[in-house]
Structures are given as structure tokens and as C-alpha cells.
Design a protein around this motif. Structure first.
Motif, PDB file in Angstrom:
ATOM      1  N   UNK A 184       0.835  -1.221   0.000  1.00  0.00           N
ATOM      2  CA  UNK A 184       0.000   0.000   0.000  1.00  0.00           C
ATOM      3  C   UNK A 184       0.860   1.257   0.000  1.00  0.00           C
ATOM      4  N   UNK A 185       1.978   1.196   0.752  1.00  0.00           N
ATOM      5  CA  UNK A 185       2.884   2.354   0.776  1.00  0.00           C
ATOM      6  C   UNK A 185       3.502   2.591  -0.599  1.00  0.00           C
ATOM      7  N   UNK A 186       3.899   1.461  -1.248  1.00  0.00           N
ATOM      8  CA  UNK A 186       4.460   1.601  -2.600  1.00  0.00           C
ATOM      9  C   UNK A 186       3.425   2.133  -3.566  1.00  0.00           C
ATOM     10  N   UNK A 187       2.209   1.581  -3.469  1.00  0.00           N
ATOM     11  CA  UNK A 187       1.147   2.071  -4.353  1.00  0.00           C
ATOM     12  C   UNK A 187       0.889   3.553  -4.113  1.00  0.00           C
ATOM     13  N   UNK A 188       0.829   3.927  -2.835  1.00  0.00           N
ATOM     14  CA  UNK A 188       0.593   5.350  -2.537  1.00  0.00           C
ATOM     15  C   UNK A 188       1.722   6.234  -3.059  1.00  0.00           C
ATOM     16  N   UNK A 189       2.986   5.739  -2.896  1.00  0.00           N
ATOM     17  CA  UNK A 189       4.121   6.543  -3.382  1.00  0.00           C
ATOM     18  C   UNK A 189       4.105   6.658  -4.898  1.00  0.00           C
ATOM     19  N   UNK A 190       3.828   5.529  -5.578  1.00  0.00           N
ATOM     20  CA  UNK A 190       3.753   5.580  -7.048  1.00  0.00           C
ATOM     21  C   UNK A 190       2.601   6.461  -7.505  1.00  0.00           C
ATOM     22  N   UNK A 191       1.446   6.348  -6.789  1.00  0.00           N
ATOM     23  CA  UNK A 191       0.312   7.200  -7.157  1.00  0.00           C
ATOM     24  C   UNK A 191       0.655   8.670  -6.944  1.00  0.00           C
ATOM     25  N   UNK A 192       1.351   8.974  -5.844  1.00  0.00           N
ATOM     26  CA  UNK A 192       1.754  10.370  -5.600  1.00  0.00           C
ATOM     27  C   UNK A 192       2.731  10.854  -6.663  1.00  0.00           C
ATOM     28  N   UNK A 193       3.673   9.958  -7.028  1.00  0.00           N
ATOM     29  CA  UNK A 193       4.604  10.337  -8.103  1.00  0.00           C
ATOM     30  C   UNK A 193       3.865  10.589  -9.409  1.00  0.00           C
ATOM     31  N   UNK A 194       2.924   9.686  -9.719  1.00  0.00           N
ATOM     32  CA  UNK A 194       2.149   9.877 -10.950  1.00  0.00           C
ATOM     33  C   UNK A 194       1.349  11.175 -10.894  1.00  0.00           C
ATOM     34  N   UNK A 195       0.748  11.453  -9.730  1.00  0.00           N
ATOM     35  CA  UNK A 195      -0.023  12.700  -9.630  1.00  0.00           C
ATOM     36  C   UNK A 195       0.880  13.917  -9.799  1.00  0.00           C
ATOM     37  N   UNK A 196       2.068  13.809  -9.188  1.00  0.00           N
ATOM     38  CA  UNK A 196       2.997  14.948  -9.301  1.00  0.00           C
ATOM     39  C   UNK A 196       3.430  15.141 -10.751  1.00  0.00           C
ATOM     40  N   UNK A 197       3.745  14.026 -11.425  1.00  0.00           N
ATOM     41  CA  UNK A 197       4.160  14.141 -12.827  1.00  0.00           C
ATOM     42  C   UNK A 197       3.024  14.642 -13.706  1.00  0.00           C
ATOM     43  N   UNK A 198       1.819  14.118 -13.435  1.00  0.00           N
ATOM     44  CA  UNK A 198       0.671  14.584 -14.221  1.00  0.00           C
ATOM     45  C   UNK A 198       0.448  16.076 -13.982  1.00  0.00           C
ATOM     46  N   UNK A 199       0.579  16.487 -12.729  1.00  0.00           N
ATOM     47  CA  UNK A 199       0.399  17.920 -12.423  1.00  0.00           C
ATOM     48  C   UNK A 199       1.462  18.750 -13.132  1.00  0.00           C
ATOM     49  N   UNK A 200       2.710  18.253 -13.143  1.00  0.00           N
ATOM     50  CA  UNK A 200       3.771  18.967 -13.863  1.00  0.00           C
ATOM     51  C   UNK A 200       3.463  19.055 -15.350  1.00  0.00           C
ATOM     52  N   UNK A 201       3.013  17.900 -15.929  1.00  0.00           N
ATOM     53  CA  UNK A 201       2.696  17.903 -17.366  1.00  0.00           C
ATOM     54  C   UNK A 201       1.554  18.846 -17.659  1.00  0.00           C
ATOM     55  N   UNK A 202       0.507  18.771 -16.798  1.00  0.00           N
ATOM     56  CA  UNK A 202      -0.655  19.647 -17.027  1.00  0.00           C
ATOM     57  C   UNK A 202      -0.245  21.107 -16.868  1.00  0.00           C
ATOM     58  N   UNK A 203       0.588  21.395 -15.848  1.00  0.00           N
ATOM     59  CA  UNK A 203       1.018  22.782 -15.642  1.00  0.00           C
ATOM     60  C   UNK A 203       1.881  23.305 -16.786  1.00  0.00           C
ATOM     61  N   UNK A 204       2.749  22.425 -17.308  1.00  0.00           N
ATOM     62  CA  UNK A 204       3.596  22.848 -18.427  1.00  0.00           C
ATOM     63  C   UNK A 204       2.769  23.091 -19.681  1.00  0.00           C
ATOM     64  N   UNK A 205       1.739  22.286 -19.894  1.00  0.00           N
ATOM     65  CA  UNK A 205       0.897  22.483 -21.077  1.00  0.00           C
ATOM     66  C   UNK A 205      -0.033  23.681 -20.915  1.00  0.00           C
TER      67      UNK A 205
END
Length: 329
Positions: A184-205
Motif C-alpha cells: 500500500x505504501x508503494x502504491x501510494x508513493x507511485x500514485x503520488x509520483x504519478x499525480x505529481x508528474x501529471x500535475x507537472x505535465x498539465x502545468x507545463x501544457x
């Protein structure tokens, strides 16, 4: 002419004719039958006696007298013979009785000797069996004592085994809990990383490019329905971007497998399903595994493959032992 001595007197003459049905003896058969018919037609007349009656009567009387004397002698000899036979039978009976009595006495003595021998043998056997029974009884008591001791030791071992099994179950439960927490911790960390990357991609676009002629206009604050619509559009855009990212990661992973490990190309769907929600982590691992190995020398690549192979073998062996332990329970 040949039969004239046999014809007449007290004699009776008969003639037998042999006839054969063979064709070659037809003439002989006919002649024999004709001769027989001629003989049958012969008539000799009445028979006549050739011996005088006086001589015949005297001879008959003499013969009858001799027969009477002979019969008397025969009767006497037969009586004597019968008496001798009776005496012989009595003597034979006495001899048989004597021999049977002797045989009986001999057999009785033999049976007595045999019975004595059997009695002594039975007594010896009984003594031996008695001693063997006593020895076996002592051995049985010793074995029973040892069995009781071994049963007690076995019960102690079973109790210890039960306690160890309970402890093992508790440890396994704790391990499973820790593994679940780690997942669950790994899933949460990966989900947080994905959210952060998605937020970065969305912000850059979403960032507008500054124009040199016009100054940036301050954005108006969204109100009510406009804010909801913008939120829904942002969510839909994020979901579409996430699917696009997953398809891009799938394409990159497939290209890596086709380039470095063609045996796993057919398992791309299983790998993506296994790393669902962690596609970026999968891509990082694949790039670290294959591209770093491609830059290394062939000896280093072979060593890395052998290490990975040994690691997989150890993991499989551990899993097999764990399954066997659970199945034994």
C-alpha cells in the motif's frame, strides 16, 4: 466216394458249402451249389446198428459197476479231504491268532517306547517354552516402558511443534500484514509520483507563452458553473492524458522487449496488468535493466543475467517451500 465211410449206421452227416459273391468266382460258386443239391437228393435209407446188443449190454453193466466203485472211492476221499481241510483251517486260525498276538505285543511295546520318548520331548519343550515366555515377558515389559517414554517424548515434541506452528502462523500473519502495508505504501508513493508528474505535465501544457507586444491579462475568477465545468474538463483532460501516458509507456516497454528480450513480447499484457497504476516504475526498471546492460560489456551483461536468474530461482524455491508448509498444515 470220399464220404461213403461216414454215411450210414449211427452217424449223422452234414455238408457245408462256401459261396463267395466275387464275380471272378462265379463259376466255382455255381458248381458248388449244384454239387450240394445233388448230395441233398441222395437217399441212403434207415440207419443200422453195427454192434450186437449182447456185447453192448455187458459193457454197459461193467462200466456202471466201475462207475459205482469209483464214486464210492471218490466220496470217501472227499470226506477225508474235507476233514483234513477243517484241521488245516483250525491250525491256520491258531497260527494267525498267535502271530497277531505277538504282533500286538510288539506294537504295544513299541508304542510304549514312542510314548515315553514323546513325553520326555514334550517336557523338554515345555521347559524351553516356559523359559522363552519368561524372557519374552521381561522384554515386553522393557519395550512397554521404552514405548511409554517415547510416547511422552513424542507428546512433548508435538506440543513444541504446535507452539512453533502457532508462532510461525503469527509470524506469517505479521509478515503478510507488513507486506500489505509495504504494498500500500508503494502504491501510494507511485500514485503520488504519478499525480505529481501529471500535475507537472498539465502545468507545463497550461502555461501560456508570453508575447512581447501584449502584457498578460489577469484571469477572471471563475464563478459557479464555470468553475464546475473547468473542473470536469480538467479531470477529463487528466484522464485522457493518463491513458495517453499508459499507451506511450506500453509502446516503449514493447520496443525494449523486442530489442533485448523477444521471449517476453507475448507476455506484454500480463506485465502491464501486473504493474497497473505503476507503469512509470515499470518503464524505469526496464530501462535500467536493459539500457544499462546494453552500455556494459558482454561479460558484465552475462553476469547480470546469471545473477537475475539465480535470484529468480531462489525466489521460486522460497515460494515453493512456503506453499508446501501451508499445504502440510
Amino acid at each position: 466216394y470220399l464220404l461213403q465211410d461216414s454215411l450210414g449206421g449211427n452217424s449223422r452227416t452234414m455238408m457245408i458249402v462256401a459261396v463267395t459273391p466275387v464275380d471272378t468266382a462265379y463259376d466255382e460258386s455255381i458248381h458248388a451249389l449244384q454239387f450240394a443239391t445233388r448230395v441233398r437228393r441222395i437217399q441212403i435209407g434207415a440207419a443200422k446198428r453195427n454192434i450186437t446188443s449182447k456185447n453192448l449190454e455187458e459193457t454197459v453193466k461193467a462200466l456202471t459197476a466201475e462207475m459205482k466203485t469209483l464214486t464210492m472211492q471218490k466220496q470217501k476221499t472227499e470226506g477225508q479231504l474235507m476233514s483234513l481241510k477243517r484241521d488245516n483251517n483250525r491250525i491256520q486260525d491258531k497260527l494267525q491268532n498267535l502271530s497277531s498276538s505277538r504282533k500286538n505285543t510288539q506294537s504295544d511295546s513299541k508304542t510304549l517306547e514312542v510314548l515315553r520318548k514323546n513325553n520326555t520331548e514334550m517336557a523338554n519343550r515345555w521347559q524351553k517354552e516356559k523359559s522363552l515366555r519368561e524372557e519374552t515377558g521381561e522384554e515386553l515389559e522393557k519395550a512397554q516402558k521404552e514405548l511409554r517414554k517415547s510416547q511422552q517424548v513424542l507428546k512433548k515434541a508435538q506440543r513444541e511443534q504446535e507452539t512453533l506452528e502457532r508462532k510461525l502462523e503469527e509470524k506469517e500473519r505479521q509478515l503478510e500484514k507488513k507486506a500489505m502495508e509495504l504494498r500500500t505504501a508503494k502504491d501510494q508513493s507511485t500514485a503520488a509520483n504519478l499525480r505529481a508528474r501529471k500535475a507537472q505535465v498539465i502545468g507545463s501544457r497550461a502555461r501560456p507563452t508570453p508575447s512581447p507586444s501584449k502584457a498578460p491579462r489577469p484571469a477572471a475568477k471563475p464563478t459557479g458553473a464555470a468553475s464546475v465545468a473547468s473542473a470536469t474538463t480538467s479531470v477529463s483532460a487528466a484522464s485522457t492524458e493518463a491513458t495517453e501516458d499508459v499507451s506511450e509507456i506500453r509502446a516503449q516497454v514493447l520496443s525494449l522487449l523486442e530489442k533485448y528480450d523477444k521471449g517476453k513480447v507475448n507476455r506484454i499484457d500480463i506485465i502491464m496488468e501486473k504493474f497497473k497504476g505503476k507503469e512509470s516504475l515499470l518503464l524505469e526498471k526496464m530501462t535500467q535493466r536493459y539500457e544499462s546492460g546494453a552500455e556494459a560489456t558482454p561479460e558484465e551483461a552475462a553476469a547480470a543475467r546469471s545473477r537475475s536468474h539465480l535470484a529468480t530461482q531462489r525466489h521460486m524455491e522460497r515460494m515453493r517451500k512456503l506453499r508446501e508448509a501451508r499445504g502440510g498444515k
